[in-house]
Design a protein around this motif. Structure first.
Motif, PDB file in Angstrom:
ATOM      1  N   ALA A  58      30.243  35.508  29.577  1.00  0.00           N
ATOM      2  CA  ALA A  58      30.925  34.861  30.704  1.00  0.00           C
ATOM      3  C   ALA A  58      30.975  35.808  31.905  1.00  0.00           C
ATOM      4  O   ALA A  58      30.806  35.378  33.058  1.00  0.00           O
ATOM      5  N   ALA A  59      31.188  37.104  31.642  1.00  0.00           N
ATOM      6  CA  ALA A  59      31.228  38.079  32.744  1.00  0.00           C
ATOM      7  C   ALA A  59      29.847  38.148  33.411  1.00  0.00           C
ATOM      8  O   ALA A  59      29.745  38.215  34.645  1.00  0.00           O
ATOM      9  N   TYR A  60      28.790  38.065  32.609  1.00  0.00           N
ATOM     10  CA  TYR A  60      27.436  38.035  33.176  1.00  0.00           C
ATOM     11  C   TYR A  60      27.252  36.757  34.013  1.00  0.00           C
ATOM     12  O   TYR A  60      26.642  36.783  35.086  1.00  0.00           O
ATOM     13  N   GLY A  61      27.826  35.649  33.544  1.00  0.00           N
ATOM     14  CA  GLY A  61      27.778  34.394  34.293  1.00  0.00           C
ATOM     15  C   GLY A  61      28.441  34.543  35.662  1.00  0.00           C
ATOM     16  O   GLY A  61      27.941  34.051  36.673  1.00  0.00           O
ATOM     17  N   LEU A  62      29.562  35.260  35.705  1.00  0.00           N
ATOM     18  CA  LEU A  62      30.260  35.507  36.987  1.00  0.00           C
ATOM     19  C   LEU A  62      29.325  36.233  37.950  1.00  0.00           C
ATOM     20  O   LEU A  62      29.231  35.901  39.137  1.00  0.00           O
ATOM     21  N   PHE A  63      28.621  37.228  37.401  1.00  0.00           N
ATOM     22  CA  PHE A  63      27.703  38.043  38.175  1.00  0.00           C
ATOM     23  C   PHE A  63      26.535  37.197  38.718  1.00  0.00           C
ATOM     24  O   PHE A  63      25.978  37.473  39.781  1.00  0.00           O
ATOM     25  N   LEU A  64      26.172  36.115  38.004  1.00  0.00           N
ATOM     26  CA  LEU A  64      25.044  35.262  38.420  1.00  0.00           C
ATOM     27  C   LEU A  64      25.440  34.192  39.446  1.00  0.00           C
ATOM     28  O   LEU A  64      24.575  33.538  40.019  1.00  0.00           O
ATOM     29  N   ILE A  65      26.753  34.004  39.674  1.00  0.00           N
ATOM     30  CA  ILE A  65      27.195  32.915  40.570  1.00  0.00           C
ATOM     31  C   ILE A  65      26.521  32.959  41.949  1.00  0.00           C
ATOM     32  O   ILE A  65      26.053  31.924  42.425  1.00  0.00           O
ATOM     33  N   PRO A  66      26.405  34.136  42.591  1.00  0.00           N
ATOM     34  CA  PRO A  66      25.771  34.141  43.922  1.00  0.00           C
ATOM     35  C   PRO A  66      24.336  33.622  43.915  1.00  0.00           C
ATOM     36  O   PRO A  66      23.865  33.113  44.944  1.00  0.00           O
ATOM     37  N   SER A  67      23.649  33.715  42.784  1.00  0.00           N
ATOM     38  CA  SER A  67      22.260  33.227  42.782  1.00  0.00           C
ATOM     39  C   SER A  67      22.152  31.770  42.308  1.00  0.00           C
ATOM     40  O   SER A  67      21.051  31.236  42.193  1.00  0.00           O
ATOM     41  N   VAL A 220      26.165  29.998  33.573  1.00  0.00           N
ATOM     42  CA  VAL A 220      27.247  29.510  34.452  1.00  0.00           C
ATOM     43  C   VAL A 220      27.873  28.203  33.948  1.00  0.00           C
ATOM     44  O   VAL A 220      29.033  28.224  33.509  1.00  0.00           O
ATOM     45  N   PRO A 221      27.155  27.058  33.952  1.00  0.00           N
ATOM     46  CA  PRO A 221      27.852  25.823  33.515  1.00  0.00           C
ATOM     47  C   PRO A 221      28.160  25.793  32.017  1.00  0.00           C
ATOM     48  O   PRO A 221      29.034  25.044  31.586  1.00  0.00           O
ATOM     49  N   SER A 222      27.445  26.600  31.242  1.00  0.00           N
ATOM     50  CA  SER A 222      27.694  26.555  29.804  1.00  0.00           C
ATOM     51  C   SER A 222      28.685  27.658  29.391  1.00  0.00           C
ATOM     52  O   SER A 222      29.869  27.384  29.179  1.00  0.00           O
ATOM     53  N   LEU A 223      28.220  28.925  29.335  1.00  0.00           N
ATOM     54  CA  LEU A 223      29.093  29.992  28.801  1.00  0.00           C
ATOM     55  C   LEU A 223      30.319  30.288  29.656  1.00  0.00           C
ATOM     56  O   LEU A 223      31.437  30.380  29.151  1.00  0.00           O
ATOM     57  N   LEU A 224      30.101  30.461  30.977  1.00  0.00           N
ATOM     58  CA  LEU A 224      31.243  30.799  31.845  1.00  0.00           C
ATOM     59  C   LEU A 224      32.242  29.642  31.880  1.00  0.00           C
ATOM     60  O   LEU A 224      33.451  29.836  31.708  1.00  0.00           O
ATOM     61  N   ARG A 225      31.732  28.435  32.088  1.00  0.00           N
ATOM     62  CA  ARG A 225      32.629  27.260  32.126  1.00  0.00           C
ATOM     63  C   ARG A 225      33.403  27.128  30.802  1.00  0.00           C
ATOM     64  O   ARG A 225      34.619  26.927  30.794  1.00  0.00           O
ATOM     65  N   TYR A 226      32.733  27.301  29.682  1.00  0.00           N
ATOM     66  CA  TYR A 226      33.411  27.208  28.376  1.00  0.00           C
ATOM     67  C   TYR A 226      34.528  28.253  28.275  1.00  0.00           C
ATOM     68  O   TYR A 226      35.659  27.943  27.878  1.00  0.00           O
TER      69      TYR A 226
END
Ligand code: ST9
Ligand code: ZN
Ligand code: ZN
Length: 330
Positions: A58-67, A220-226
């Motif tokens: 999820a933390a990696y997902g946060l990091f990917l949000i800008p892209s 993002v929509p899967s791991l971070l959202r979960y």
């Protein structure tokens, strides 16, 4: 709790008893924790490892949000709302508390939304939640907040349950859940339903329909959202049992917490909810900071839900005067 307070917890409105409301969620003041030393903590290392991995993902997902494309973020938000409703309007207000009735199409939607939230199947969730209300903040409460913030937030999922949770849970009346074909079907096919609804669908849509990268679509929509939905839910057990006012009953720990209400689609009015667990709105303020209540109202308007149970103003006023902490702003 006095007899009058226990009586307030019984489902009734305008003097008429709701014969079909759940009674297994009513606080039982007669339960006594067993004397002597507590059983030793048994850590489930597999869960510790998986939860750590999930939160790193999820933390990696946060990091990917800008892209991420704007459409992907909107999709992630939509998945957040749908999966949260599977918990709030589904597992919680419908199946745990029976605070309103839902038609088959709505129950199917809530069943799928619940698998998208991946928080144990509806049957297990509702059984644990009924013991939480009935034996709140005791050994028989799965996420006993007296054991601290960490335990009530996530720790309880990382250790074996206290034997009293299982002992008391086995005595609960759960026939209504067993009689619901949607609940039993979801339980039977829980694992594949989670793979599809919680992970594959949220990843597939942005990747297939607007060419989002597979990494962003997954993280993002899967791991971070979960992970965000999980933590928003757990905050009800931790933060909303610790911080906030107690306008309805100052004898109990659950509190009114606006921040939790916002992130958990209306589930932060927790002093009210533990005082009147059968109220479909979980608050006396209708749709205010309460998207779940707005959703149930919409479903009632469309004829897909019915019989929303509510506490009468008189009962609320009397209870506020008798047991409130004086912070009520009616
Ligand atoms: C998750 C759940 O996150 C979150 C729930 C939160 C609730 C919040 C409530 C707040 C109010 C609502 C607000 C909603 C807000 C939503 C906002 C959204 C934005 N009674 O379980 P086992 C039996 S899940 C009767 O292995 P252990 C059981 O049937 C996250 N019986 O216990 C079995 O019997 P049998 C993902 C019970 O070994 C036996 O006991 N999932 C009861 O102690 C053993 O069961 C996970 O992380 C009961 N209450 O293990 C998985 N409980 O042998 C986590 C159990 O006959 N779970 N039994 O089949 C586990 O891995 C394990 O359960 C454990 C305990 C390690 C925690
Ligand atoms: Zn609670
Ligand atoms: Zn509840």
């Amino acid at each position: 709790m006095t007899e009058a307070e226990v009586a307030d917890n019984q489902p009734k409105s305008n003097g008429t008893a709701h014969t079909d409301a759940c009674r297994e969620d009513v606080f039982d003041p007669t339960y006594q924790e067993k004397a002597g030393p507590k059983p030793p903590l048994q850590i489930v290392w597999k869960n510790v490892f998986l939860m750590a991995l999930l939160h790193i993902g999820a933390a990696y997902g946060l990091f990917l949000i800008p892209s991420a494309a704007a459409k992907t973020l909107v999709w992630a938000f939509l998945c957040y709302v749908v999966s949260a409703l599977g918990i709030t309007a589904g597992a919680h207000r419908l199946w745990s508390h029976r605070s309103y009735k839902a038609s088959l199409p709505l129950r199917i939607f809530l069943g799928v939304a619940n698998s998208m939230a991946f928080q144990n199947d509806i049957f297990e969730w509702a059984r644990d939640h009924r013991v939480h209300h009935k034996y709140s903040e005791s050994d028989a409460d799965p996420h006993n907040a007296k054991r601290g913030f960490f335990f009530s937030h996530i720790g309880w999922l990382l250790v074996r349950k206290h034997p009293d949770v299982i002992e008391k849970g086995r005595k609960l009346e759960l026939k209504d859940l067993m009689a619901d074909k949607v609940v039993m079907f979801q339980r039977k096919y829980y694992k594949p339903s989670v793979v599809l609804a919680c992970f594959l669908l949220p990843t597939f849509v942005p990747w297939y329909f607007w060419g989002e990268s597979l990494a962003v679509s997954y993280f993002v929509p899967s791991l971070l959202r979960y992970t965000v939905v999980l933590n928003a839910t757990w905050l009800v057990n931790s933060a909303a049992h610790m911080w906030g006012n107690r306008p309805y009953d100052h004898h109990i720990n659950p509190r009114e917490n606006k921040f939790v209400a916002l992130s958990a689609l209306g589930e932060g009015f927790h002093n009210y909810h533990h005082t009147f667990p059968f109220d479909y709105a979980t608050s006396e303020f209708g749709c205010r900071v309460n998207l779940t209540t707005a959703f149930i109202n919409l479903m009632c308007g469309l004829g897909l839900a019915s019989d929303p149970k509510q506490v009468s103003r008189d009962l609320i006023r009397a209870r506020v005067q008798r047991t409130g902490d004086g912070s009520h702003r009616g």
